[in-house]
Design a protein around this motif. Structure first.
Motif, PDB file in Angstrom:
ATOM      1  N   VAL A  66     -20.285 -72.564   1.243  1.00 43.88           N
ATOM      2  CA  VAL A  66     -21.017 -73.400   1.815  1.00 43.88           C
ATOM      3  C   VAL A  66     -21.975 -73.280   2.253  1.00 43.88           C
ATOM      4  O   VAL A  66     -22.574 -74.691   3.265  1.00 43.88           O
ATOM      5  N   GLY A  67     -22.197 -72.239   2.709  1.00 45.34           N
ATOM      6  CA  GLY A  67     -23.714 -71.471   3.029  1.00 45.34           C
ATOM      7  C   GLY A  67     -23.439 -71.815   4.874  1.00 45.34           C
ATOM      8  O   GLY A  67     -22.350 -71.120   5.292  1.00 45.34           O
ATOM      9  N   PHE A  68     -24.370 -72.270   5.490  1.00 43.31           N
ATOM     10  CA  PHE A  68     -24.268 -72.720   6.843  1.00 43.31           C
ATOM     11  C   PHE A  68     -23.727 -73.739   7.546  1.00 43.31           C
ATOM     12  O   PHE A  68     -23.785 -74.207   8.470  1.00 43.31           O
ATOM     13  N   GLU A  69     -22.996 -74.444   6.950  1.00 42.53           N
ATOM     14  CA  GLU A  69     -22.429 -75.421   7.293  1.00 42.53           C
ATOM     15  C   GLU A  69     -21.074 -75.335   8.435  1.00 42.53           C
ATOM     16  O   GLU A  69     -21.184 -76.429   9.238  1.00 42.53           O
ATOM     17  N   HIS A  70     -20.721 -74.407   8.378  1.00 45.88           N
ATOM     18  CA  HIS A  70     -19.692 -74.270   9.830  1.00 45.88           C
ATOM     19  C   HIS A  70     -20.441 -73.909  10.679  1.00 45.88           C
ATOM     20  O   HIS A  70     -20.020 -74.389  11.709  1.00 45.88           O
ATOM     21  N   PHE A  71     -22.026 -73.182  11.272  1.00 49.89           N
ATOM     22  CA  PHE A  71     -22.712 -73.335  12.133  1.00 49.89           C
ATOM     23  C   PHE A  71     -23.297 -74.047  12.240  1.00 49.89           C
ATOM     24  O   PHE A  71     -23.041 -74.356  13.650  1.00 49.89           O
ATOM     25  N   ILE A  72     -23.956 -74.900  11.154  1.00 49.45           N
ATOM     26  CA  ILE A  72     -23.947 -76.381  11.591  1.00 49.45           C
ATOM     27  C   ILE A  72     -22.832 -76.698  13.023  1.00 49.45           C
ATOM     28  O   ILE A  72     -23.383 -77.760  13.412  1.00 49.45           O
ATOM     29  N   GLU A  73     -21.862 -77.515  12.275  1.00 50.57           N
ATOM     30  CA  GLU A  73     -20.616 -77.929  12.505  1.00 50.57           C
ATOM     31  C   GLU A  73     -20.182 -77.503  14.067  1.00 50.57           C
ATOM     32  O   GLU A  73     -20.173 -77.646  15.404  1.00 50.57           O
ATOM     33  N   LEU A  74     -20.402 -76.024  14.098  1.00 58.49           N
ATOM     34  CA  LEU A  74     -20.046 -75.364  15.457  1.00 58.49           C
ATOM     35  C   LEU A  74     -20.786 -75.455  16.632  1.00 58.49           C
ATOM     36  O   LEU A  74     -20.289 -75.698  17.602  1.00 58.49           O
ATOM     37  N   PHE A  75     -22.265 -75.419  15.818  1.00 54.84           N
ATOM     38  CA  PHE A  75     -23.372 -76.017  17.409  1.00 54.84           C
ATOM     39  C   PHE A  75     -23.469 -77.614  17.090  1.00 54.84           C
ATOM     40  O   PHE A  75     -23.711 -77.756  18.467  1.00 54.84           O
ATOM     41  N   SER A  76     -22.553 -78.379  16.441  1.00 58.87           N
ATOM     42  CA  SER A  76     -22.505 -80.201  17.110  1.00 58.87           C
ATOM     43  C   SER A  76     -21.841 -80.424  17.454  1.00 58.87           C
ATOM     44  O   SER A  76     -21.581 -81.336  18.571  1.00 58.87           O
ATOM     45  N   ASP A  77     -20.646 -78.510  17.342  1.00 56.28           N
ATOM     46  CA  ASP A  77     -19.591 -79.224  18.351  1.00 56.28           C
ATOM     47  C   ASP A  77     -19.834 -79.044  20.007  1.00 56.28           C
ATOM     48  O   ASP A  77     -20.999 -78.508  20.960  1.00 56.28           O
ATOM     49  N   SER A  78     -19.535 -80.496  20.207  1.00 53.07           N
ATOM     50  CA  SER A  78     -19.902 -80.634  22.376  1.00 53.07           C
ATOM     51  C   SER A  78     -19.596 -79.460  22.989  1.00 53.07           C
ATOM     52  O   SER A  78     -19.808 -79.120  24.130  1.00 53.07           O
ATOM     53  N   VAL A  79     -18.234 -78.791  23.025  1.00 48.65           N
ATOM     54  CA  VAL A  79     -17.290 -77.776  23.976  1.00 48.65           C
ATOM     55  C   VAL A  79     -18.265 -76.425  23.220  1.00 48.65           C
ATOM     56  O   VAL A  79     -17.934 -75.969  24.589  1.00 48.65           O
ATOM     57  N   PHE A  80     -18.588 -76.350  22.326  1.00 47.40           N
ATOM     58  CA  PHE A  80     -19.316 -74.945  22.102  1.00 47.40           C
ATOM     59  C   PHE A  80     -20.761 -74.408  22.903  1.00 47.40           C
ATOM     60  O   PHE A  80     -20.698 -73.417  23.849  1.00 47.40           O
ATOM     61  N   PRO A  81     -21.407 -75.158  23.567  1.00 40.54           N
ATOM     62  CA  PRO A  81     -22.307 -74.952  24.557  1.00 40.54           C
ATOM     63  C   PRO A  81     -21.471 -74.575  26.191  1.00 40.54           C
ATOM     64  O   PRO A  81     -22.429 -73.402  26.565  1.00 40.54           O
ATOM     65  N   ARG A  82     -20.947 -75.211  26.374  1.00 45.11           N
ATOM     66  CA  ARG A  82     -19.766 -75.443  27.483  1.00 45.11           C
ATOM     67  C   ARG A  82     -19.382 -73.586  27.480  1.00 45.11           C
ATOM     68  O   ARG A  82     -19.158 -73.201  28.064  1.00 45.11           O
ATOM     69  N   VAL A  83     -18.926 -73.874  26.747  1.00 42.28           N
ATOM     70  CA  VAL A  83     -17.940 -72.352  26.350  1.00 42.28           C
ATOM     71  C   VAL A  83     -18.877 -70.808  26.395  1.00 42.28           C
ATOM     72  O   VAL A  83     -18.416 -70.506  26.877  1.00 42.28           O
ATOM     73  N   ILE A  84     -20.155 -71.036  25.662  1.00 44.90           N
ATOM     74  CA  ILE A  84     -21.527 -69.985  25.543  1.00 44.90           C
ATOM     75  C   ILE A  84     -21.427 -69.632  26.892  1.00 44.90           C
ATOM     76  O   ILE A  84     -21.887 -68.727  27.409  1.00 44.90           O
ATOM     77  N   LEU A  85     -21.489 -70.672  27.361  1.00 42.25           N
ATOM     78  CA  LEU A  85     -22.453 -71.149  29.209  1.00 42.25           C
ATOM     79  C   LEU A  85     -21.277 -70.372  29.974  1.00 42.25           C
ATOM     80  O   LEU A  85     -21.347 -69.531  30.797  1.00 42.25           O
ATOM     81  N   ASN A  86     -19.540 -70.601  29.640  1.00 41.11           N
ATOM     82  CA  ASN A  86     -18.921 -70.065  31.625  1.00 41.11           C
ATOM     83  C   ASN A  86     -18.481 -68.321  30.233  1.00 41.11           C
ATOM     84  O   ASN A  86     -18.314 -67.924  31.288  1.00 41.11           O
ATOM     85  N   THR A  87     -18.718 -67.879  29.229  1.00 43.74           N
ATOM     86  CA  THR A  87     -18.878 -66.215  29.130  1.00 43.74           C
ATOM     87  C   THR A  87     -19.900 -65.530  29.501  1.00 43.74           C
ATOM     88  O   THR A  87     -19.535 -64.827  29.495  1.00 43.74           O
TER      89      THR A  87
END
Length: 312
Positions: A66-87
């Motif tokens: 499916v190519g980069f479909e899951h990466f798009i889904e990941l970065f579209s998730d509202s939680v993931f930016p907060r997770v990166i910042l916390n890390t």
């Protein structure tokens, strides 16, 4: 061409002779190589899951691309930016506060003259490293408990209200940093102690004769003497900024502190096993590894630019 072939043949023979001369060392390295192949290189095959719509019944090879479909889904998730910042924030706190701690401990231990007291301090500070976070977290949970924890009992003595440290957004990151330092400070000081022992004692004697006190000897001899070791370990720590300590966070955090304590590893664990989004969590893991690799290369490059030791 004949001359070139002869040179290559001679080089191969000399290389083989050198290898035969260190055959015991190569034999000793076999278990380590086997470990790397099985647990580090073999799992790389599974990275393709990040680019596939993984189906457990079809397996890794049979699943559709499916190519980069899951990466798009990941970065579209509202939680993931907060997770990166916390890390990043938790790792930076551990780096800024935790990195100098074993250096300071190593210098203090080195300055102790009584060898029995010195060995006792070393043993006491090393022991927590060998205790798993499962056990350590239980100890810290009891110590910080708002009902019967010793810390809150002291707070109550002074007439203040007890604090639920592990459920407080303002305290949780500080708890992570403090408990991590307590557990790893002794183990981290081993390398620095070894580096200090390698410093020529005559330098200290000459400085003492010249009238340098203990602090000046530490500043002008000890710290410059372990500078290369500090730089190499700092480069490695910068390369692991995206790894904020899954075991520790997973054992200590709760939904109450997800806003400040949820990191990439716990996000992958939670989403992967509870929501069974294996492709998206693999994409998150791949993203983390790529960023960590870039940081390691950049940190090593800066170390070379400033003329200090580097890892390669």
């Amino acid at each position: 061409r004949l001359v070139k072939n002869k040179i290559l043949a001679n080089n191969q023979k000399s290389l083989w002779k050198k290898m035969c001369g260190y055959k015991e060392l190569y034999l000793l390295s076999i278990p380590g190589l086997v470990y790397l192949i099985i647990f580090k290189f073999t799992p790389l095959f599974g990275l393709q899951i990040a680019f596939k719509d993984y189906n457990l019944m079809k397996g890794v090879i049979g699943s559709e691309w499916v190519g980069f479909e899951h990466f798009i889904e990941l970065f579209s998730d509202s939680v993931f930016p907060r997770v990166i910042l916390n890390t990043i924030l938790i790792s930076l706190y551990k780096l800024i506060i935790g990195f100098p701690a074993p250096i300071l401990l190593a210098i203090l231990i080195n300055e102790i003259k009584n060898k029995y007291f010195k060995k006792s301090i070393q043993t006491i500070t090393y022991i927590p490293h060998f205790i798993s976070w499962v056990v350590m977290s239980g100890i810290f949970i009891d110590i910080l408990s708002p009902n019967y924890g010793i810390v809150n009992n002291v707070i109550k003595i002074f007439g203040e209200e007890p604090i639920f440290f592990l459920a407080s957004n303002s305290w949780f990151r500080s708890i992570l940093v403090g408990t991590n330092i307590y557990k790893e400070i002794g183990w981290g000081s081993i390398i620095y102690l070894a580096a200090i022992i390698g410093i020529d004692p005559q330098l200290y004697e000459a400085a003492y004769v010249d009238g340098a006190n203990r602090l000046k000897r530490i500043w002008h001899i000890t710290l410059p003497g372990i500078r290369s070791t500090m730089i190499v370990l700092l480069v490695l720590r910068i390369g692991s900024i995206m790894y904020a300590g899954m075991d520790q966070v997973l054992m200590l955090y709760s939904p109450a502190v997800y806003d400040v304590g949820d990191i990439i590893d716990t996000f992958v664990y939670r989403v992967g096993f509870t929501q069974f989004k294996l492709s998206m969590t693999t994409a998150a893991g791949l993203f983390k590894s790529v960023v960590a690799c870039i940081l390691l290369i950049l940190a090593n490059k800066f170390a070379k630019i400033f003329g200090d030791s580097s890892i390669y």
